[in-house]
Design an enzyme around this catalytic site. Structure first.
Site, mmCIF file in Angstrom:
data_model
loop_
_atom_site.group_PDB
_atom_site.id
_atom_site.type_symbol
_atom_site.label_atom_id
_atom_site.label_comp_id
_atom_site.label_asym_id
_atom_site.label_seq_id
_atom_site.Cartn_x
_atom_site.Cartn_y
_atom_site.Cartn_z
ATOM 1 N N GLU A 179 0.821 -1.213 0.000
ATOM 2 C CA GLU A 179 0.000 0.000 0.000
ATOM 3 C C GLU A 179 0.855 1.262 0.000
ATOM 4 O O GLU A 179 1.480 1.592 1.012
ATOM 5 C CB GLU A 179 -0.937 0.022 1.214
ATOM 6 C CG GLU A 179 -1.858 1.223 1.195
ATOM 7 C CD GLU A 179 -2.857 1.235 2.337
ATOM 8 O OE1 GLU A 179 -3.806 2.031 2.268
ATOM 9 O OE2 GLU A 179 -2.681 0.456 3.303
ATOM 10 N N GLU A 274 -12.095 1.934 3.776
ATOM 11 C CA GLU A 274 -11.142 2.371 4.797
ATOM 12 C C GLU A 274 -11.270 3.881 5.000
ATOM 13 O O GLU A 274 -10.393 4.658 4.616
ATOM 14 C CB GLU A 274 -9.715 1.984 4.431
ATOM 15 C CG GLU A 274 -8.803 2.041 5.656
ATOM 16 C CD GLU A 274 -7.367 1.689 5.321
ATOM 17 O OE1 GLU A 274 -6.753 0.967 6.121
ATOM 18 O OE2 GLU A 274 -6.860 2.135 4.291
#
Length: 297
Positions: A179, A274
């Site tokens: 990420e 998220e």
């Protein structure tokens, strides 16, 4: 009306029976994409129990779960979450492979054995965690820059660590998704093309990209074009509007267009939610669900 027209009408309007806390309710229309809420997003409606929250997610039409903290939860609870997911036929999204320093220290870029050992030990633990919930993806962040080393050397150290990790993860069918983040300027991994090149160098189905649209909007913009350029290395997507990191419709990102594009590409993976709720309490939870209904077109 012929059978095909009737089936189409029925599929569009069918409300699926479900149960929550012993009371018969009706399940809302299932979302077209696999949006994955986090625990805590619906605690005002569902209560503190993770299993009750998971049931509420299902009742609202969600088909997946994301839980960054899964590895830190008691094993017994992990097993119960896995059983509940299987019962509801929901997908498990990412959890985070956490080790000392996670993303706010110099870790993989240093090339130091102690960091590698910590990371690989966490990968072994992650494999066991994944089995309890049938997880296919786990988030990995390489950490911060090591400023006294050339960028190419740091990149080489990261690749070496990831190659060691896939030796553990690939036989278990677990994919680490790297990420790139935007939280601070010390973070080594920041851009989609940078992450793409690292995944290509590792060369494993267990090392792919987590394309978090909140972070990528902040770091580079041009979301759809950059997503398409990196598509063959992307295994997982996350959502968050900018500014604010809240649900779609609260910021500048046109999630209707993005979700439509993903449907056209035939994406059947998970989209992790998220982000936070833009409003507090039950009203905020309902507003979040409504935002996804408006965007899931």
């Amino acid at each position: 009306m012929n059978r095909r027209d009737f089936a189409s009408l029925l599929g569009a309007s069918l409300l699926i029976p479900s149960f929550s806390k012993g009371s018969a309710i009706v399940r809302e229309k299932q979302f077209e994409l696999n949006y994955a809420p986090h625990f805590g997003m619906f605690k005002n409606h569902a209560g503190a129990s993770e299993l009750d929250q998971l049931q509420y997610m299902y009742d609202q039409g969600f088909t997946a779960l994301e839980d960054n903290e899964l590895m830190e939860r008691p094993v017994a609870l992990q097993e119960k979450i896995g059983e509940k997911l299987a019962k509801l036929n929901m997908k498990m999204g990412v959890f985070v492979i956490k080790f000392d320093g996670f993303f706010d220290k110099q870790t993989m870029t240093t090339g130091k054995k102690e960091w590698t050992d910590l990371f690989l030990a966490s990968c072994r633990k992650a494999v066991e965690t994944s089995k309890r919930v049938d997880a296919k993806w786990a988030t990995v962040v390489p950490g911060n820059f090591t400023r006294n080393l050339p960028i190419g050397i740091q990149t080489g150290h990261v690749i070496d660590n990831l190659k060691r990790a896939v030796e553990i993860l690939e036989p278990a069918g677990l994919t680490m998704v790297l990420e790139p983040l935007s939280d601070n300027s010390d973070l080594f991994l920041r851009y989609s093309d940078q992450t793409y090149s690292i995944c290509r160098a590792v060369g494993s189905p267990s090392c792919k990209i987590l394309f978090d649209m909140y972070h990528m909007q902040r770091n580079e913009g041009n979301l759809i074009a950059n997503m398409d350029k990196c598509w063959e290395e992307i295994a997982y997507l996350q959502i968050g509007d900018n500014p604010g990191r809240k649900e779609p419709t609260t910021g500048e990102v046109n999630y209707q267009n993005i979700f439509r594009h993903l449907k056209q590409k035939g994406y059947t993976g998970v989209l992790g939610m998220e982000h936070g709720n833009s409003k507090p309490g039950k009203d905020g939870e309902l507003a979040l669900i409504d935002a996804y209904r408006k965007s899931d077109v």
